[in-house]
Design an enzyme around this catalytic site. Structure first.
Site, PDB file in Angstrom:
ATOM      1  N   GLN A   9     -30.545  17.081  22.591  1.00 49.01           N
ATOM      2  CA  GLN A   9     -29.827  17.365  23.831  1.00 49.01           C
ATOM      3  C   GLN A   9     -30.072  18.794  24.292  1.00 49.01           C
ATOM      4  OE1 GLN A   9     -25.589  16.103  24.815  1.00 49.01           O
ATOM      5  NE2 GLN A   9     -25.242  18.228  24.231  1.00 49.01           N
TER       6      GLN A   9
ATOM      7  N   MET B 151     -19.672  18.737  11.664  1.00 50.11           N
ATOM      8  CA  MET B 151     -18.475  18.479  12.460  1.00 50.11           C
ATOM      9  C   MET B 151     -18.845  17.734  13.735  1.00 50.11           C
ATOM     10  SD  MET B 151     -16.043  21.808  12.070  1.00 50.11           S
ATOM     11  CE  MET B 151     -15.411  22.272  10.449  1.00 50.11           C
TER      12      MET B 151
ATOM     13  N   MET C  56     -17.000  17.008  25.379  1.00 51.67           N
ATOM     14  CA  MET C  56     -16.350  15.733  25.671  1.00 51.67           C
ATOM     15  C   MET C  56     -14.993  15.652  24.975  1.00 51.67           C
ATOM     16  SD  MET C  56     -19.231  12.801  26.197  1.00 51.67           S
ATOM     17  CE  MET C  56     -19.617  12.510  24.483  1.00 51.67           C
ATOM     18  N   GLY C  57     -14.490  16.808  24.533  1.00 54.33           N
ATOM     19  CA  GLY C  57     -13.152  16.848  23.964  1.00 54.33           C
ATOM     20  C   GLY C  57     -13.099  16.448  22.509  1.00 54.33           C
ATOM     21  N   ALA C  58     -11.855  16.159  22.029  1.00 56.16           N
ATOM     22  CA  ALA C  58     -11.612  15.945  20.597  1.00 56.16           C
ATOM     23  C   ALA C  58     -12.191  17.132  19.837  1.00 56.16           C
ATOM     24  CB  ALA C  58     -12.190  14.623  20.115  1.00 56.16           C
TER      25      ALA C  58
ATOM     26  N   HIS D 127     -16.756  23.421  18.255  1.00 57.16           N
ATOM     27  CA  HIS D 127     -16.490  23.717  19.664  1.00 57.16           C
ATOM     28  C   HIS D 127     -15.841  25.093  19.819  1.00 57.16           C
ATOM     29  CE1 HIS D 127     -16.265  19.142  19.944  1.00 57.16           C
ATOM     30  NE2 HIS D 127     -17.218  19.449  20.797  1.00 57.16           N
TER      31      HIS D 127
ATOM     32  N   GLN E 149     -26.144  23.131  17.915  1.00 52.31           N
ATOM     33  CA  GLN E 149     -27.443  22.659  17.435  1.00 52.31           C
ATOM     34  C   GLN E 149     -27.377  21.253  16.841  1.00 52.31           C
ATOM     35  OE1 GLN E 149     -30.078  25.365  15.007  1.00 52.31           O
ATOM     36  NE2 GLN E 149     -30.050  23.613  13.600  1.00 52.31           N
ATOM     37  N   LYS E 150     -26.172  20.765  16.499  1.00 49.08           N
ATOM     38  CA  LYS E 150     -26.104  19.396  15.967  1.00 49.08           C
ATOM     39  C   LYS E 150     -26.761  18.416  16.925  1.00 49.08           C
ATOM     40  CE  LYS E 150     -22.440  16.808  16.232  1.00 49.08           C
ATOM     41  NZ  LYS E 150     -23.006  15.573  16.840  1.00 49.08           N
TER      42      LYS E 150
ATOM     43  N   ALA F 212     -13.807  22.809  15.005  1.00 49.51           N
ATOM     44  CA  ALA F 212     -14.155  24.220  14.802  1.00 49.51           C
ATOM     45  C   ALA F 212     -15.510  24.578  15.399  1.00 49.51           C
ATOM     46  CB  ALA F 212     -14.127  24.561  13.314  1.00 49.51           C
TER      47      ALA F 212
END
Length: 287
Positions: free
Chosen positions: A153, A184, A30-32, A37, A148-149, A35
């Site tokens: 999901q 993060m 979803m952007g923003a 990502h 994994q955060k 590290a």
């Protein structure tokens, strides 16, 4: 790096890559970007011929209008990060492009979505499953990468892949953390300076819980100690702290050396909701 804004353009490009025998990695976001990502993008680039990164703030998975409105949107800065990380194509659609008409799909993931995030965010996983299904159909990836955060999901999407027979491998990477332990997250950008100082206490609470469980404490007593630990900081409003089977995400009454255990937490700091988790790995029996 090519930027694609229409579903038709993405579909045409991925079909061409497949005809050419190229393997496709997909990183939905979803952007923003941070590290965590970029770790997924780099892994996808190492394991595939081409990499598609999608950036789409999906309205159907938000059950809080303010959270959707305030979610960080930084497409230019994100694009500048992606090409050096190995992204081949950035899919940057509008809401109208992804939902030309309102979606009427309703997914039911049973007990998997009735706990934690599913219990506290009604409709959230229906929105997740809908948009991920669209991305899988349009991007036709051989592999898809998630962090994994967002443990629940990942479990939901794994069930989606199995139930709908998506022909792809689902790859999950460990949570990437700041130096002080904070997981993060794009939402971290919304934290005030004071809240940012407090936020690592969530990871400290998870570490405390993991330590106490490893010492043989009961789940109930561990929860009590974690609640007391977090209550020392008035700015933290705990939504849940759960000890669950890492596969089913159902609450457990006691840890076993024969199962993986997940400690999961969600809390509010002012207007920002954060989630995190840690895993306790099962131990092989000793001979």
């Amino acid at each position: 790096m090519e930027i694609l804004q229409s579903a038709a353009a993405l579909q045409a490009q991925t079909e061409k890559w497949r005809r050419d025998g190229q393997r496709i990695g997909l990183v939905p976001t979803m952007g923003a970007l941070h590290a965590g990502h970029l770790q997924l993008v780099q892994a996808a680039a190492a394991e595939n011929d081409v990499v598609v990164v999608s950036i789409f703030v999906n309205p159907t998975q938000f059950n809080n209008a303010d959270d959707f409105r305030l979610y960080p949107r930084l497409p230019a800065a994100d694009a500048a990060l992606l090409a050096p990380a190995g992204c081949t194509a950035l899919f940057l659609p509008s809401v109208e492009e992804m939902y030309p008409q309102p979606s009427r799909l309703r997914f039911d993931f049973g007990p998997l979505e009735q706990v934690m995030e599913g219990a506290h965010r009604p409709g959230h996983f229906n929105g997740v499953a809908t948009v991920v299904s669209k991305l899988f159909h349009l991007g036709r990836p051989h592999r898809a990468y998630f962090g994994q955060k967002d443990l629940q999901q990942v479990a939901i999407i794994r069930q989606l892949v199995a139930d709908l027979s998506f022909d792809l491998d689902l790859i999950s990477f460990a949570t990437v953390r700041e130096a002080d332990g904070l997981a993060m997250s794009s939402r971290n950008r919304r934290l005030s300076a004071e809240a940012r100082k407090i936020a690592p206490r969530l990871y400290a609470a998870l570490q405390l819980g993991a330590k106490l469980l490893a010492e043989g404490r009961s789940v109930d007593s561990v929860k009590e100690d974690v609640f007391r630990f977090l209550a020392l900081e008035e700015a933290i409003k705990l939504e849940y702290f759960e000890v669950a089977d890492a596969r089913t995400l159902q609450p457990i009454e006691g840890c076993s050396t024969s199962q993986d255990t997940a400690l999961c937490i969600a809390a509010w700091l002012a207007e920002v909701r954060l989630i995190d988790n840690v895993m306790l790995q099962k131990h092989a029996p000793t001979s």
